[in-house]
Scaffold this motif. Structure first.
Motif, short mmCIF file in Angstrom:
data_model
loop_
_atom_site.label_atom_id
_atom_site.label_comp_id
_atom_site.label_asym_id
_atom_site.label_seq_id
_atom_site.Cartn_x
_atom_site.Cartn_y
_atom_site.Cartn_z
N UNK A 23 -88.48 70.96 -8.54
CA UNK A 23 -89.48 70.74 -9.58
C UNK A 23 -89.09 71.41 -10.90
N UNK A 24 -88.54 72.63 -10.82
CA UNK A 24 -88.15 73.34 -12.03
C UNK A 24 -87.08 72.57 -12.81
N UNK A 25 -86.10 72.02 -12.09
CA UNK A 25 -85.02 71.31 -12.76
C UNK A 25 -85.51 69.98 -13.33
N UNK A 26 -86.30 69.25 -12.56
CA UNK A 26 -86.77 67.95 -13.06
C UNK A 26 -87.72 68.11 -14.24
N UNK A 27 -88.47 69.21 -14.28
CA UNK A 27 -89.35 69.45 -15.42
C UNK A 27 -88.56 69.80 -16.69
N UNK A 28 -87.29 70.17 -16.52
CA UNK A 28 -86.45 70.55 -17.67
C UNK A 28 -85.55 69.41 -18.13
N UNK A 29 -85.76 68.21 -17.62
CA UNK A 29 -84.86 67.10 -17.93
C UNK A 29 -84.81 66.77 -19.42
N UNK A 30 -85.94 66.82 -20.08
CA UNK A 30 -85.97 66.52 -21.51
C UNK A 30 -85.15 67.54 -22.30
N UNK A 31 -85.30 68.83 -21.94
CA UNK A 31 -84.53 69.87 -22.63
C UNK A 31 -83.04 69.72 -22.36
N UNK A 32 -82.70 69.38 -21.13
CA UNK A 32 -81.28 69.19 -20.80
C UNK A 32 -80.69 68.03 -21.59
N UNK A 33 -81.42 66.95 -21.70
CA UNK A 33 -80.94 65.80 -22.47
C UNK A 33 -80.72 66.18 -23.93
N UNK A 34 -81.63 66.98 -24.48
CA UNK A 34 -81.50 67.41 -25.88
C UNK A 34 -80.25 68.25 -26.08
N UNK A 35 -80.00 69.18 -25.16
CA UNK A 35 -78.82 70.03 -25.27
C UNK A 35 -77.54 69.20 -25.15
N UNK A 36 -77.51 68.27 -24.21
CA UNK A 36 -76.32 67.44 -24.01
C UNK A 36 -76.04 66.59 -25.24
N UNK A 37 -77.07 66.02 -25.84
CA UNK A 37 -76.88 65.17 -27.01
C UNK A 37 -76.43 65.97 -28.24
#
Length: 263
Positions: A50-64
């Protein structure tokens, strides 16, 4: 026209490998960027709780926001898929890819040593490397779990920190191939990691082909706690080898078949 010298392919490989930026040649900014990519790969290869899936938007922002590199392109493809999936579907896919398939297991020493006593030695050696670097190894996963190896590489730096990744390059290639054969989006995460390593040699490719055809070495032994050393088996310098148990000083009485009732 005379034929090309037989040494030319080897020369070409040498020149190609020499063209890859060595870790010692990286600028501080490049080293920091490399560390960030390693940490992102480590995160994305962990179980999607749950912790990782809730951070998906932040991860996408960092990757981009990463500089335009092949690694960034691969991670963008993965995070686009990752962000669009149902959390339960992500969990099922992760278990299918990494827990139920031996050719895409994330435990690196398995590919090099299989289920043999040498794997236990390799795990102890890796654990010692972490401790020598001042890294706390008291965590739930085995030290060869790829996200753990990646986190150490990111923290310890491109030289010694990335040495385990280079050592297990063939296992990483096999995982990438297995994920590609399964059409798993996780293939992009492995592809991003492999862009940071030198190109594979012909020997690497041949070894991976043998692993695909034959699998790792096999020997039915236990690993707890990462294997034991005895009966003359080699252990790395400085590794604790438990002494052989002394024979009993007396023989206990043989059990009887008589059962005593409660008193």
């Amino acid at each position: 026209m005379s034929p090309l010298p037989s040494t030319l392919p080897a020369l070409v490989r040498t020149r190609v490998r020499a063209a890859v930026r060595r870790p010692s040649q990286l600028t501080p900014e490049e080293t920091a960027g490399r560390s960030l990519v390693l940490r992102l790969v480590s995160l994305l290869l962990q179980y999607p709780d749950a912790e990782l899936t809730e951070s998906r938007s932040d991860l996408s922002t960092v990757v981009r926001a990463l500089p335009a590199t092949p690694a960034a392109a691969h991670l963008t493809r993965f995070t686009d898929w990752f962000a669009a999936q149902d959390p339960e579907a992500l969990e099922r896919h992760y278990v299918e890819m990494f827990d139920l398939r031996r050719k895409s297991s994330l435990y690196l020493t398995y590919y090099l040593h299989g289920d043999t006593r040498r794997r236990g030695m390799a795990l102890l050696t890796l654990n010692q490397r972490y401790k020598a670097g001042g890294w706390d190894t008291s965590r739930g996963e085995l030290p060869d779990h790829l996200p753990v190896v990646l986190e150490f590489a990111a923290l310890a730096g491109p030289g010694g920190g990335e040495a385990p990744l280079r050592q297990h390059r063939r296992g990483l290639e096999l995982i990438q191939q297995a994920l590609t054969d399964a059409a798993s989006p996780y293939r992009h995460v492995l592809a991003a990691l492999l862009t940071l390593l030198p190109p594979p040699t012909e020997a690497d490719r041949a070894a991976v082909a043998r692993l695909v055809a034959e699998g790792p070495p096999n020997e039915e032994v236990g690993l707890a706690p990462y294997g034991t050393y005895g009966d003359g088996e080699f252990a790395p310098p400085g590794t604790f080898a438990p002494p052989t148990a002394a024979p009993p000083t007396c023989v206990p009485p043989a059990p009887t078949n008589r059962r005593e009732g409660p008193r």
